[in-house]
Scaffold this motif. Sequence first.
Motif, mmCIF file in Angstrom:
data_model
loop_
_atom_site.group_PDB
_atom_site.id
_atom_site.type_symbol
_atom_site.label_atom_id
_atom_site.label_comp_id
_atom_site.label_asym_id
_atom_site.label_seq_id
_atom_site.Cartn_x
_atom_site.Cartn_y
_atom_site.Cartn_z
ATOM 1 N N ILE A 79 -28.154 -59.178 -79.957
ATOM 2 C CA ILE A 79 -26.483 -59.908 -79.825
ATOM 3 C C ILE A 79 -25.550 -58.619 -79.541
ATOM 4 O O ILE A 79 -24.695 -58.817 -78.610
ATOM 5 C CB ILE A 79 -26.250 -60.072 -81.154
ATOM 6 C CG1 ILE A 79 -24.773 -61.001 -80.961
ATOM 7 C CG2 ILE A 79 -25.973 -59.142 -82.287
ATOM 8 C CD1 ILE A 79 -24.142 -61.759 -82.176
ATOM 9 N N ARG A 82 -25.222 -58.632 -75.622
ATOM 10 C CA ARG A 82 -24.573 -59.621 -75.036
ATOM 11 C C ARG A 82 -23.015 -59.576 -74.603
ATOM 12 O O ARG A 82 -22.781 -60.209 -73.654
ATOM 13 C CB ARG A 82 -25.030 -60.897 -75.951
ATOM 14 C CG ARG A 82 -26.137 -61.276 -76.061
ATOM 15 C CD ARG A 82 -26.791 -62.566 -76.496
ATOM 16 N NE ARG A 82 -27.824 -63.038 -76.311
ATOM 17 C CZ ARG A 82 -28.392 -64.311 -76.564
ATOM 18 N NH1 ARG A 82 -27.314 -65.266 -76.884
ATOM 19 N NH2 ARG A 82 -29.688 -64.549 -76.484
ATOM 20 N N HIS A 83 -22.394 -58.844 -75.189
ATOM 21 C CA HIS A 83 -20.761 -58.841 -75.264
ATOM 22 C C HIS A 83 -20.520 -58.395 -73.802
ATOM 23 O O HIS A 83 -19.631 -59.250 -73.262
ATOM 24 C CB HIS A 83 -20.161 -57.919 -76.344
ATOM 25 C CG HIS A 83 -20.628 -58.157 -77.684
ATOM 26 N ND1 HIS A 83 -20.313 -59.280 -78.183
ATOM 27 C CD2 HIS A 83 -21.542 -57.471 -78.748
ATOM 28 C CE1 HIS A 83 -20.774 -59.302 -79.663
ATOM 29 N NE2 HIS A 83 -21.581 -58.260 -79.682
ATOM 30 N N ALA A 123 -19.503 -69.648 -75.718
ATOM 31 C CA ALA A 123 -20.556 -68.867 -76.067
ATOM 32 C C ALA A 123 -20.034 -67.609 -76.461
ATOM 33 O O ALA A 123 -20.399 -66.889 -77.377
ATOM 34 C CB ALA A 123 -21.529 -68.901 -75.117
ATOM 35 N N THR A 127 -20.194 -65.878 -79.982
ATOM 36 C CA THR A 127 -21.056 -64.517 -79.927
ATOM 37 C C THR A 127 -19.857 -63.281 -80.245
ATOM 38 O O THR A 127 -20.462 -62.536 -81.361
ATOM 39 C CB THR A 127 -21.679 -64.240 -78.804
ATOM 40 O OG1 THR A 127 -22.369 -65.504 -78.061
ATOM 41 C CG2 THR A 127 -22.281 -62.949 -78.802
ATOM 42 N N SER A 128 -18.951 -63.167 -79.585
ATOM 43 C CA SER A 128 -18.133 -61.935 -79.948
ATOM 44 C C SER A 128 -17.276 -62.193 -81.036
ATOM 45 O O SER A 128 -17.193 -61.340 -82.085
ATOM 46 C CB SER A 128 -17.310 -61.690 -78.649
ATOM 47 O OG SER A 128 -18.342 -61.347 -77.559
ATOM 48 N N HIS A 131 -19.624 -63.226 -84.218
ATOM 49 C CA HIS A 131 -20.559 -62.277 -84.314
ATOM 50 C C HIS A 131 -21.855 -63.172 -84.564
ATOM 51 O O HIS A 131 -22.806 -62.777 -85.559
ATOM 52 C CB HIS A 131 -20.470 -61.155 -84.997
ATOM 53 C CG HIS A 131 -21.215 -59.842 -84.842
ATOM 54 N ND1 HIS A 131 -21.117 -59.187 -83.629
ATOM 55 C CD2 HIS A 131 -22.346 -59.364 -85.642
ATOM 56 C CE1 HIS A 131 -22.181 -58.414 -83.622
ATOM 57 N NE2 HIS A 131 -22.773 -58.372 -84.778
ATOM 58 N N TRP A 132 -22.108 -64.283 -84.007
ATOM 59 C CA TRP A 132 -23.363 -65.239 -84.184
ATOM 60 C C TRP A 132 -23.970 -65.552 -82.711
ATOM 61 O O TRP A 132 -23.305 -65.717 -81.721
ATOM 62 C CB TRP A 132 -22.821 -66.446 -84.618
ATOM 63 C CG TRP A 132 -23.876 -67.243 -85.516
ATOM 64 C CD1 TRP A 132 -24.941 -66.701 -86.359
ATOM 65 C CD2 TRP A 132 -23.990 -68.597 -85.327
ATOM 66 N NE1 TRP A 132 -25.497 -67.779 -86.833
ATOM 67 C CE2 TRP A 132 -25.230 -68.911 -86.226
ATOM 68 C CE3 TRP A 132 -23.254 -69.701 -84.655
ATOM 69 C CZ2 TRP A 132 -25.660 -70.087 -86.390
ATOM 70 C CZ3 TRP A 132 -23.701 -70.800 -85.003
ATOM 71 C CH2 TRP A 132 -24.960 -71.191 -86.040
ATOM 72 N N LYS A 133 -25.318 -65.174 -82.681
ATOM 73 C CA LYS A 133 -26.127 -65.125 -81.627
ATOM 74 C C LYS A 133 -26.564 -66.552 -81.013
ATOM 75 O O LYS A 133 -27.613 -67.121 -81.393
ATOM 76 C CB LYS A 133 -27.356 -64.190 -81.655
ATOM 77 C CG LYS A 133 -27.865 -64.161 -80.309
ATOM 78 C CD LYS A 133 -29.243 -63.246 -80.422
ATOM 79 C CE LYS A 133 -30.345 -63.766 -81.033
ATOM 80 N NZ LYS A 133 -31.532 -63.158 -81.026
ATOM 81 N N SER A 135 -27.330 -69.926 -78.835
ATOM 82 C CA SER A 135 -28.378 -69.973 -78.036
ATOM 83 C C SER A 135 -27.855 -70.338 -76.580
ATOM 84 O O SER A 135 -27.192 -71.360 -76.446
ATOM 85 C CB SER A 135 -29.533 -71.138 -78.291
ATOM 86 O OG SER A 135 -30.429 -71.148 -77.335
ATOM 87 N N HIS A 176 -33.885 -67.258 -82.001
ATOM 88 C CA HIS A 176 -33.056 -67.818 -82.697
ATOM 89 C C HIS A 176 -33.130 -68.580 -83.856
ATOM 90 O O HIS A 176 -34.331 -68.850 -84.093
ATOM 91 C CB HIS A 176 -32.168 -68.923 -81.631
ATOM 92 C CG HIS A 176 -31.400 -68.084 -80.393
ATOM 93 N ND1 HIS A 176 -30.211 -67.507 -80.637
ATOM 94 C CD2 HIS A 176 -31.930 -68.066 -79.299
ATOM 95 C CE1 HIS A 176 -29.809 -67.179 -79.458
ATOM 96 N NE2 HIS A 176 -30.985 -67.315 -78.598
ATOM 97 N N GLN A 180 -28.557 -71.623 -84.694
ATOM 98 C CA GLN A 180 -27.854 -71.087 -83.502
ATOM 99 C C GLN A 180 -28.391 -72.047 -82.278
ATOM 100 O O GLN A 180 -27.521 -72.093 -81.209
ATOM 101 C CB GLN A 180 -28.554 -69.885 -83.385
ATOM 102 C CG GLN A 180 -27.882 -68.948 -84.338
ATOM 103 C CD GLN A 180 -28.680 -67.497 -84.084
ATOM 104 O OE1 GLN A 180 -30.050 -67.433 -83.891
ATOM 105 N NE2 GLN A 180 -28.047 -66.619 -84.873
#
Length: 200
Positions: A79, A82-83, A123, A127-128, A131-133, A135, A176, A180
């Motif tokens: 994760i 990914r940011h 997404a 994600t940011s 803070h959850w990845k 899919s 995942h 997710q």
Amino acid sequence: MTDIDTRVPRTAADKAARVITEVGAPWILNIVASMIIGMAVGAPGWGVFVAVFGGVVPMIFILVGMRRAKISDHHVTRINERHMLIASLLVVTLGALIVQIVAGAPIEMIAFLSSGLAALAAAAVITSALHWKVSGHTGASAAIAVVLALSVSPWWLLALALTPMIGWSRVHLGDHTKGQVVAGAIAGAIAAGLTYVVIA
């Protein structure tokens, strides 16, 4: 640089999951969908344009990140990696969208790229901010099925059946959780579908 995949499939299920996760990768789905919509609206050139910015460019970014040891694998499973990637893709996609608008691309192609931008933004928030990845695989799969149904034919809704298969592969490979992949599919479908309807 980390190899593209260091995990060796050991069972038939492992092998099936690996094949499904590779074929169902967002960059591949984006390329295929772009070409389908481009052909459907009589604008194959714009289909290629969107395929490049929706599929080829993201994979180039990932491969460059891997070469620089900023990204560990081509599915960007960590994760924290990914940011910056998502932020970069948002900027590139927005730039491609501006080109489309200025050059007078068909509204369907503008709406398709906009829907992809919306799904990517959703997404990014999950994600940011959370803070959850979530899919990206299931997000892209569900989003594309909905948009193809809206732009080409309602029969494309049948393609939603592929999303659970792709989700299973991501969970089976340990990339995942079930939550997710479900969240990714829902976020992608809603963000992309609503955006396409509003614009087209």
